[in-house]
Design a protein around this motif. Structure first.
Motif, PDB file in Angstrom:
ATOM      1  N   UNK A 130     -25.762  13.350  -6.121  1.00 39.71           N
ATOM      2  CA  UNK A 130     -24.595  13.992  -5.509  1.00 39.71           C
ATOM      3  C   UNK A 130     -23.819  14.821  -6.528  1.00 39.71           C
ATOM      4  N   UNK A 131     -23.763  14.313  -7.762  1.00 35.81           N
ATOM      5  CA  UNK A 131     -23.071  15.054  -8.825  1.00 35.81           C
ATOM      6  C   UNK A 131     -23.739  16.399  -9.066  1.00 35.81           C
ATOM      7  N   UNK A 132     -25.065  16.377  -9.169  1.00 40.45           N
ATOM      8  CA  UNK A 132     -25.799  17.621  -9.406  1.00 40.45           C
ATOM      9  C   UNK A 132     -25.687  18.551  -8.197  1.00 40.45           C
ATOM     10  N   UNK A 133     -25.809  17.988  -6.998  1.00 40.17           N
ATOM     11  CA  UNK A 133     -25.682  18.798  -5.784  1.00 40.17           C
ATOM     12  C   UNK A 133     -24.310  19.474  -5.739  1.00 40.17           C
ATOM     13  N   UNK A 179     -23.744  28.613  -5.279  1.00 41.11           N
ATOM     14  CA  UNK A 179     -23.765  29.011  -3.878  1.00 41.11           C
ATOM     15  C   UNK A 179     -24.709  28.225  -2.991  1.00 41.11           C
ATOM     16  N   UNK A 180     -25.115  27.038  -3.416  1.00 36.72           N
ATOM     17  CA  UNK A 180     -26.019  26.216  -2.597  1.00 36.72           C
ATOM     18  C   UNK A 180     -25.211  25.453  -1.539  1.00 36.72           C
ATOM     19  N   UNK A 181     -25.912  24.902  -0.572  1.00 40.44           N
ATOM     20  CA  UNK A 181     -25.253  24.128   0.497  1.00 40.44           C
ATOM     21  C   UNK A 181     -25.985  22.806   0.705  1.00 40.44           C
ATOM     22  N   UNK A 203     -35.570  13.497   0.032  1.00 37.04           N
ATOM     23  CA  UNK A 203     -35.300  14.740   0.759  1.00 37.04           C
ATOM     24  C   UNK A 203     -34.332  15.634  -0.016  1.00 37.04           C
ATOM     25  N   UNK A 204     -33.268  15.035  -0.578  1.00 39.05           N
ATOM     26  CA  UNK A 204     -32.285  15.835  -1.310  1.00 39.05           C
ATOM     27  C   UNK A 204     -32.855  16.295  -2.654  1.00 39.05           C
ATOM     28  N   UNK A 205     -33.615  15.435  -3.322  1.00 41.39           N
ATOM     29  CA  UNK A 205     -34.242  15.853  -4.570  1.00 41.39           C
ATOM     30  C   UNK A 205     -35.190  17.031  -4.325  1.00 41.39           C
ATOM     31  N   UNK A 206     -35.913  16.985  -3.227  1.00 46.67           N
ATOM     32  CA  UNK A 206     -36.823  18.079  -2.880  1.00 46.67           C
ATOM     33  C   UNK A 206     -36.045  19.358  -2.611  1.00 46.67           C
ATOM     34  N   UNK A 213     -36.254  22.891  -4.538  1.00 43.63           N
ATOM     35  CA  UNK A 213     -36.392  24.164  -3.823  1.00 43.63           C
ATOM     36  C   UNK A 213     -35.347  25.174  -4.298  1.00 43.63           C
ATOM     37  N   UNK A 214     -34.111  24.718  -4.476  1.00 44.48           N
ATOM     38  CA  UNK A 214     -33.045  25.623  -4.897  1.00 44.48           C
ATOM     39  C   UNK A 214     -33.282  26.143  -6.316  1.00 44.48           C
ATOM     40  N   UNK A 215     -33.746  25.270  -7.214  1.00 44.56           N
ATOM     41  CA  UNK A 215     -34.029  25.704  -8.582  1.00 44.56           C
ATOM     42  C   UNK A 215     -35.197  26.690  -8.594  1.00 44.56           C
TER      43      UNK A 215
END
Length: 225
Positions: free
Chosen positions: A37-40, A48-50, A71-74, A78-80
């Motif tokens: 959650x911290x990284x997100x 600008x990620x969501x 799912x969130x790690x994936x 994807x964002x990186x």
């Protein structure tokens, strides 16, 4: 005679082993949820990620909670990858290569990345560029996250994967009853030993994952101050 006595007649200490394993897993997973959650939050605020924050579901099983964090790690992966694609698309090949050149000064890399984010986001801070460079230039994506996703999947598929995370408060007998629905009694000790191996690897990979995130978030805090 208690069920646990039937299963472990020769070694009373084994009665607590399964509970300890389960608690270690939950503690480690909880820390990973927080770090993710911290990284997100950093990606959402600066790049600008969501990415939607996650939380452990006490009414769900270990497997279901593993799936949530996978799912969130994936999505972070994807964002990186998308950031890398944007850099490659919008930069000249020579400048793009500089981003991955270990001999290139980091300030120069940040300046290059900031140009791209100024186009993508309309406005970009040096913090956004620094976060991007930190994620792209480390083994975070290719090694740390990928390793942890694989271990989470293995744990979810293990003998304890189908056990609810809240069962820890109900005592050893309930945990054993839950597991015995999935394996024969003669297989239980072998399964637990296999699970111990998964957990040891998971804890080591989690520490690397959390350290990588702490490095990024610490730099962000320093930039903001």
């Amino acid at each position: 005679m208690a069920l646990s006595d039937l299963l472990y007649p020769d070694n009373p200490k084994r009665k607590q082993e399964l509970v300890n394993l389960h608690q270690e897993l939950l503690d480690c997973m909880s820390t990973n949820f927080h770090a993710t959650n911290e990284l997100a939050g950093v990606l959402n605020k600066h790049l600008g990620c969501t990415i939607t924050p996650i939380e452990m579901r006490e009414s769900s099983t270990v497997r279901e909670n593993c799936e949530i964090i996978i799912q969130v790690m994936s999505e972070i992966q994807h964002q990186v990858q998308k950031i890398d694609s944007d850099m490659k698309e919008k930069l000249e090949p020579v400048l793009y290569q500089k981003l991955y050149d270990i001999k290139e000064p980091e300030l120069e890399k940040i300046a290059i990345a900031q140009r791209v984010f100024s186009v993508i986001l309309g406005e970009a801070t040096s913090t956004a560029a620094m976060v991007a460079i930190k994620l792209l230039g480390s083994n975070f994506l290719t090694l740390t996250v990928s390793k942890l996703i694989g271990l989470l999947a293995a744990i979810g598929a293990s003998v304890l994967g189908g056990v609810s995370i809240t069962i820890i408060g109900l005592g050893l007998e309930m945990i054993l009853h839950a597991i015995l629905g999935a394996v024969e009694r003669s297989q239980l000790l072998t399964a637990v030993r296999s699970y111990e191996k998964h957990l040891a690897e998971f804890k080591a990979a989690s520490e690397k994952y959390q350290c990588a995130i702490h490095e990024v978030t610490s730099l962000v805090r320093q930039q903001v101050q």
